[in-house]
Design a protein around this motif. Structure first.
Motif, PDB file in Angstrom:
ATOM      1  N   VAL A 242       1.001  -1.309   0.092  1.00 45.48           N
ATOM      2  CA  VAL A 242      -0.024   0.021  -0.170  1.00 45.48           C
ATOM      3  C   VAL A 242       1.057   1.077   0.158  1.00 45.48           C
ATOM      4  CG1 VAL A 242      -1.629   1.276   1.132  1.00 45.48           C
ATOM      5  CG2 VAL A 242      -1.754  -1.399   1.108  1.00 45.48           C
ATOM      6  N   GLU A 243       0.780   2.055  -0.814  1.00 47.56           N
ATOM      7  CA  GLU A 243       1.623   3.200  -1.474  1.00 47.56           C
ATOM      8  C   GLU A 243       0.747   4.557  -0.588  1.00 47.56           C
ATOM      9  OE1 GLU A 243       2.694   3.544  -5.281  1.00 47.56           O
ATOM     10  OE2 GLU A 243       3.609   1.460  -5.400  1.00 47.56           O
ATOM     11  N   ALA A 244      -0.196   4.604  -0.417  1.00 44.30           N
ATOM     12  CA  ALA A 244      -0.813   5.695   0.237  1.00 44.30           C
ATOM     13  C   ALA A 244      -0.386   6.221   1.376  1.00 44.30           C
ATOM     14  CB  ALA A 244      -2.143   5.551   0.159  1.00 44.30           C
ATOM     15  N   GLU A 245      -0.239   7.390   1.900  1.00 45.01           N
ATOM     16  CA  GLU A 245       0.393   7.786   3.175  1.00 45.01           C
ATOM     17  C   GLU A 245      -0.846   7.871   4.055  1.00 45.01           C
ATOM     18  OE1 GLU A 245       3.247   9.034   3.996  1.00 45.01           O
ATOM     19  OE2 GLU A 245       4.156   8.305   2.406  1.00 45.01           O
TER      20      GLU A 245
ATOM     21  N   GLU B  83      -4.586 -17.544  16.827  1.00 44.14           N
ATOM     22  CA  GLU B  83      -3.928 -16.879  15.682  1.00 44.14           C
ATOM     23  C   GLU B  83      -4.873 -16.043  14.918  1.00 44.14           C
ATOM     24  OE1 GLU B  83      -2.651 -21.521  14.134  1.00 44.14           O
ATOM     25  OE2 GLU B  83      -4.675 -20.835  13.736  1.00 44.14           O
ATOM     26  N   ARG B  84      -4.027 -15.038  14.342  1.00 45.51           N
ATOM     27  CA  ARG B  84      -4.526 -13.737  13.494  1.00 45.51           C
ATOM     28  C   ARG B  84      -4.039 -13.859  12.218  1.00 45.51           C
ATOM     29  NH1 ARG B  84      -2.996 -10.980  18.617  1.00 45.51           N
ATOM     30  NH2 ARG B  84      -4.611 -11.314  20.030  1.00 45.51           N
ATOM     31  N   HIS B  85      -4.844 -13.216  11.373  1.00 45.38           N
ATOM     32  CA  HIS B  85      -4.414 -13.045   9.816  1.00 45.38           C
ATOM     33  C   HIS B  85      -5.028 -11.826   9.572  1.00 45.38           C
ATOM     34  CE1 HIS B  85      -3.142 -14.049   5.752  1.00 45.38           C
ATOM     35  NE2 HIS B  85      -4.466 -13.654   5.498  1.00 45.38           N
ATOM     36  N   SER B  86      -4.610 -11.059   8.763  1.00 36.26           N
ATOM     37  CA  SER B  86      -4.970  -9.751   8.080  1.00 36.26           C
ATOM     38  C   SER B  86      -5.067 -10.031   6.469  1.00 36.26           C
ATOM     39  CB  SER B  86      -4.052  -8.565   8.377  1.00 36.26           C
ATOM     40  OG  SER B  86      -4.049  -8.431   9.646  1.00 36.26           O
ATOM     41  N   TYR B  87      -6.201  -9.225   5.995  1.00 37.53           N
ATOM     42  CA  TYR B  87      -6.536  -9.045   4.642  1.00 37.53           C
ATOM     43  C   TYR B  87      -6.580  -7.658   4.420  1.00 37.53           C
ATOM     44  CZ  TYR B  87      -8.432 -13.818   4.998  1.00 37.53           C
ATOM     45  OH  TYR B  87      -8.439 -15.060   5.054  1.00 37.53           O
ATOM     46  N   VAL B  88      -5.789  -7.224   3.433  1.00 34.30           N
ATOM     47  CA  VAL B  88      -5.636  -5.751   3.375  1.00 34.30           C
ATOM     48  C   VAL B  88      -6.062  -5.262   2.009  1.00 34.30           C
ATOM     49  CG1 VAL B  88      -3.512  -4.038   3.063  1.00 34.30           C
ATOM     50  CG2 VAL B  88      -3.165  -5.962   4.846  1.00 34.30           C
ATOM     51  N   PHE B  89      -6.626  -4.097   2.020  1.00 32.46           N
ATOM     52  CA  PHE B  89      -7.096  -3.623   0.887  1.00 32.46           C
ATOM     53  C   PHE B  89      -6.895  -1.997   0.732  1.00 32.46           C
ATOM     54  CE2 PHE B  89      -9.815  -7.134   1.787  1.00 32.46           C
ATOM     55  CZ  PHE B  89      -9.902  -7.859   0.661  1.00 32.46           C
ATOM     56  N   GLU B  90      -6.267  -1.726  -0.536  1.00 32.37           N
ATOM     57  CA  GLU B  90      -5.985  -0.161  -0.850  1.00 32.37           C
ATOM     58  C   GLU B  90      -7.451   0.270  -1.521  1.00 32.37           C
ATOM     59  OE1 GLU B  90      -2.668   2.699  -2.202  1.00 32.37           O
ATOM     60  OE2 GLU B  90      -2.471   0.646  -2.825  1.00 32.37           O
TER      61      GLU B  90
ATOM     62  N   THR C  67      -9.098  -8.285  -4.506  1.00 31.06           N
ATOM     63  CA  THR C  67      -9.595  -7.227  -5.820  1.00 31.06           C
ATOM     64  C   THR C  67     -10.479  -6.256  -4.806  1.00 31.06           C
ATOM     65  OG1 THR C  67     -11.100  -8.793  -6.264  1.00 31.06           O
ATOM     66  CG2 THR C  67      -9.022  -9.123  -7.237  1.00 31.06           C
ATOM     67  N   GLN C  68     -10.403  -5.023  -5.329  1.00 30.83           N
ATOM     68  CA  GLN C  68     -11.459  -4.149  -5.048  1.00 30.83           C
ATOM     69  C   GLN C  68     -12.461  -4.214  -6.249  1.00 30.83           C
ATOM     70  OE1 GLN C  68     -10.397  -0.373  -3.371  1.00 30.83           O
ATOM     71  NE2 GLN C  68     -11.951   0.753  -4.785  1.00 30.83           N
ATOM     72  N   GLU C  69     -13.849  -4.334  -5.944  1.00 35.57           N
ATOM     73  CA  GLU C  69     -14.733  -4.325  -6.820  1.00 35.57           C
ATOM     74  C   GLU C  69     -15.420  -2.990  -7.237  1.00 35.57           C
ATOM     75  OE1 GLU C  69     -17.850  -6.876  -5.521  1.00 35.57           O
ATOM     76  OE2 GLU C  69     -16.540  -8.800  -5.196  1.00 35.57           O
ATOM     77  N   LYS C  70     -15.514  -3.064  -8.412  1.00 34.91           N
ATOM     78  CA  LYS C  70     -15.851  -1.678  -9.190  1.00 34.91           C
ATOM     79  C   LYS C  70     -17.608  -1.648  -8.911  1.00 34.91           C
ATOM     80  CE  LYS C  70     -11.675  -1.167 -10.913  1.00 34.91           C
ATOM     81  NZ  LYS C  70     -10.898  -0.167 -10.374  1.00 34.91           N
TER      82      LYS C  70
END
Length: 256
Positions: A83-86, A131-138, A253-256
């Motif tokens: 993720v590149e956003a500040e 246990e923990r797991h992350s799903y990351v979306f920009e 994926t981010q859906e449109k």
């Protein structure tokens, strides 16, 4: 005015296959601006950070490997996922410790830019094995849709009654006067589970928190008891336990 708030609402789970099963729980969640933790501890006498109290927030209850600072952890997670956003501000929708206990099936981190635009969301899923797991979306800021939609392959073992070769579809109303998080789980392109939380916003003050605590005194304990109680009922209905699988490649994926 604080960004942090309380959301009172309903958690719903509806399983479609291989048996039909429904549950609803009334609960409250915290929305905590991680930059406001010190203010909350100062303003609410029975709320503490990293120490015992009626209600408390412990950094080690979130993230992987007991991070000492959850905001720094999330920022590093975003970078590691490309993720590149500040990101300037992070608010997390979570269950704190109540009477020393908390369990969060899902913790949601809303990541904002300096101009207060939502630029990323992190869904941190926990299972009952610690246990923990992350799903990351920009987030694509060009969208004007009220609800955000994105999807990913299931990568993390959660329920022993759910197969791993599934796909999640998220529909999110970011926190405002209301908040909504809905997760649909698909197996072989057919829906097998809908899970959601929908809540209304209340100011986070000593009075509102005391009121919520009186209404839902076992808010966190209700979650873990409910999980095991519902699992027992599913087992009685004849569901078979799914063994832990090998690692599955995930595609977000981010859906449109």
């Amino acid at each position: 005015m604080l960004n942090s708030a309380l959301y009172q609402g309903v958690v719903s789970h509806r399983r479609f296959k291989p048996v039909d099963h429904l549950l609803n729980y009334k609960m409250f969640y915290f929305l905590i601006d991680l930059d406001e933790l010190g203010k909350l501890e100062k303003n609410i006498a029975f709320f503490s950070i990293d120490k015992p109290n009626l209600i408390s927030f412990h950094h080690k209850d979130y993230g992987e490997n007991n991070p000492p600072d959850i905001k720094e952890y999330v920022l590093n997670k975003l970078k590691s996922e490309g993720v590149e956003a500040e990101v300037s501000r992070i608010s997390m929708l979570c269950l704190p410790r109540i009477f020393g206990y908390a369990f969060n099936p899902i913790t949601t981190y809303y990541c904002y830019s300096q101009s207060n635009h939502l630029v990323a969301i992190v869904y941190e899923v926990s299972n009952t094995f610690g246990e923990r797991h992350s799903y990351v979306f920009e987030i694509n800021n060009r969208t004007n849709e009220k609800f955000l939609k994105h999807s990913c392959d299931k990568e993390f073992y959660v329920s022993p009654f759910m197969p791993m070769d599934c796909r999640y579809k998220f529909t999110v109303l970011p926190p405002s006067q209301d908040v909504s998080l809905a997760i649909r789980q698909f197996h072989l392109d057919e829906p097998i589970l809908n899970a959601s939380f929908m809540g209304s916003r209340y100011s986070l003050t000593s009075k509102s928190l005391a009121t919520a605590l009186l209404k839902f005194p076992f808010n966190g304990l209700k979650v873990i008891i409910g999980i095991h109680w519902e699992a027992l009922k599913l087992w009685i209905k004849g569901l078979k336990i799914v063994a832990r699988p090998k690692k599955v490649t995930v595609q977000n994926t981010q859906e449109k």
